[in-house]
Motif scaffolding. Structure first.
Motif, PDB file in Angstrom:
ATOM      1  N   UNK A  36       0.832  -1.214   0.000  1.00 49.51           N
ATOM      2  CA  UNK A  36       0.000   0.000   0.000  1.00 49.51           C
ATOM      3  C   UNK A  36       0.861   1.256   0.000  1.00 49.51           C
ATOM      4  N   UNK A  37       1.961   1.237   0.764  1.00 44.60           N
ATOM      5  CA  UNK A  37       2.864   2.385   0.791  1.00 44.60           C
ATOM      6  C   UNK A  37       3.552   2.573  -0.559  1.00 44.60           C
TER       7      UNK A  37
ATOM      8  N   UNK B 258       1.666   8.642  -0.992  1.00 44.78           N
ATOM      9  CA  UNK B 258       1.347   9.176   0.323  1.00 44.78           C
ATOM     10  C   UNK B 258       2.517   9.998   0.844  1.00 44.78           C
ATOM     11  N   UNK B 259       2.198  11.093   1.516  1.00 43.79           N
ATOM     12  CA  UNK B 259       3.255  11.855   2.170  1.00 43.79           C
ATOM     13  C   UNK B 259       3.755  11.062   3.370  1.00 43.79           C
TER      14      UNK B 259
ATOM     15  N   UNK C  97       2.808   7.679   8.174  1.00 48.66           N
ATOM     16  CA  UNK C  97       2.879   7.543   9.633  1.00 48.66           C
ATOM     17  C   UNK C  97       1.484   7.406  10.223  1.00 48.66           C
ATOM     18  N   UNK C  98       0.546   8.151   9.644  1.00 50.70           N
ATOM     19  CA  UNK C  98      -0.858   8.079  10.072  1.00 50.70           C
ATOM     20  C   UNK C  98      -1.414   6.667   9.920  1.00 50.70           C
ATOM     21  N   UNK C  99      -1.137   6.037   8.776  1.00 44.54           N
ATOM     22  CA  UNK C  99      -1.627   4.674   8.535  1.00 44.54           C
ATOM     23  C   UNK C  99      -0.984   3.674   9.488  1.00 44.54           C
TER      24      UNK C  99
ATOM     25  N   UNK D 255       8.636   4.224   7.075  1.00 44.35           N
ATOM     26  CA  UNK D 255       8.351   5.659   7.243  1.00 44.35           C
ATOM     27  C   UNK D 255       9.574   6.428   7.705  1.00 44.35           C
ATOM     28  N   UNK D 256      10.233   5.945   8.776  1.00 38.01           N
ATOM     29  CA  UNK D 256      11.369   6.677   9.325  1.00 38.01           C
ATOM     30  C   UNK D 256      12.648   6.318   8.573  1.00 38.01           C
TER      31      UNK D 256
END
Length: 365
Positions: free
Chosen positions: A285-286, A291-292, A297-299, A313-314
């Motif tokens: 999905x990422x 996605x920003x 991070x929200x997901x 993310x990180x």
């Protein structure tokens, strides 16, 4: 039902097929972990044949005491006209005993008794498959447009409102499965697809095409060999095989939308760290959506998957907009996401600056 935080739609073979024990184990464990950790719904064809039967077998393991917390929402969407003993089901507000043992003398199929819910779709046909497809697509689209909002904080609203992610998992399958994949990747918005390599037929054909013909990289002079492979796999004539060849190429053209999951003996033998199916589904999905970092991070926070946040993310060089990490920390604290609190402290949240009077008051309240 509570709205899902992820929708996993299973596509594949309707006829029964054998799945090697290690693949079956990887499917069962990965699918359950993906669904349980994220609060996902699993959508299948509902009948006790083919791929749905294998998914049903995975759901059986959920009944063990170790995994009893919160049953996975599994919804079987089946055509009413092919359900065996369907007349027995016509009642209102009444419990009906339904025997899910297939009668080989009929052309009908029984429901898989491991699913939690069923939607039975009647378009007037009897003994014909496909009545449910339009409704299933519309339902998937409708649910995927619903907004996610994991925050319980009123004063500090969640900084981003993603829609419910939808991903398709392909296991085995025939020519219709290839058409389904093409529909998913060309729909608006497109739907990412995870191919379960090694499960057979359509899945293996798509995985092969992705490896040698996806995106910019195409191995030359492979059309003839690949068309023959399609012809042999699906037992179709040359004209039909050439049409399928074109459809397969269209499926794998956008590499970001296709992810191949491999559970190979070589991985196990070499001692490599194997990426699990649940991780493959979530990172697909990422990979597919623009996605920003804040939305990613929200997901991850919504799913409570700090492992995904850590690996996806990180990453080195990510620049965060002002307040994003602080808002994530607020949300992690309010929702008891302890692993995320640690992760955010490791990745730049300064606790002295974070704990303003307003935030302290909100947290105490």
């Amino acid at each position: 039902l509570e709205l899902p935080k992820l929708l996993i739609s299973i596509s594949g073979g309707k006829q029964n097929f054998h799945l090697q024990p290690r693949l079956k184990k990887a499917l069962g464990e990965g699918l359950l972990k993906a669904a349980k950790t994220t609060g996902a719904w699993i959508l299948t064809g509902g009948l006790n044949t083919g791929v749905t039967r294998h998914v049903g077998d995975a759901l059986v393991t959920e009944r063990s005491p170790r995994l009893r917390s919160g049953r996975v929402v599994s919804i079987g969407i089946a055509p009413w006209g092919v359900v065996e003993n369907r007349k027995d089901l016509i009642h209102k507000n009444k419990d009906i005993p339904y025997h899910s043992i297939h009668n080989p003398a009929t052309k009908f199929s029984v429901l898989n008794n491991q699913h939690a819910y069923f939607l039975l779709v009647d378009n007037g046909t009897v003994g014909k498959y496909g009545a449910e497809l339009a409704l299933r697509r519309k339902l998937e689209k409708f649910v995927s447009l619903q907004k996610l909002n994991a925050s319980r904080s009123r004063k500090f609203p969640y900084w981003t409102h993603c829609s419910t992610p939808l991903v398709c998992l392909v296991i085995e399958g025939g020519t219709n499965t290839i058409r389904s994949v093409l529909e998913y990747v060309t729909s608006n918005p497109p739907v990412p697809v995870v191919i379960f390599d090694g499960s057979g037929r359509a899945a293996d054909i798509l995985a092969f095409a992705y490896r040698y013909m996806g995106g910019e990289y195409v191995v030359p002079d492979m059309q003839e060999e690949f068309t023959l492979m399609i012809q042999k796999t699906f037992s179709v004539d040359l004209e039909h095989a050439e049409q399928l060849y074109r459809e397969v190429l269209m499926c794998v053209k956008v590499k970001a939308l296709i992810t191949v999951y491999r559970c190979s003996e070589e991985h196990i033998a070499s001692g490599d760290k194997r990426v699990e199916l649940d991780q493959t589904i979530l990172t697909a999905l990422f990979k597919s959506e623009h996605l920003s970092s804040a939305e990613q991070l929200s997901l991850a926070l919504t799913w409570n998957r700090d492992d995904i946040a850590r690996s996806e993310v990180f990453q080195y060089g990510v620049e965060w907009s002002p307040g994003v990490l602080e808002q994530a920390m607020m949300d992690a604290l309010i929702n008891d996401r302890v692993a995320f609190v640690k992760l955010l402290l490791e990745n730049g949240v300064n606790i002295q600056k974070f704990l303003t009077i307003d935030r302290l008051e909100e947290l105490y309240n």
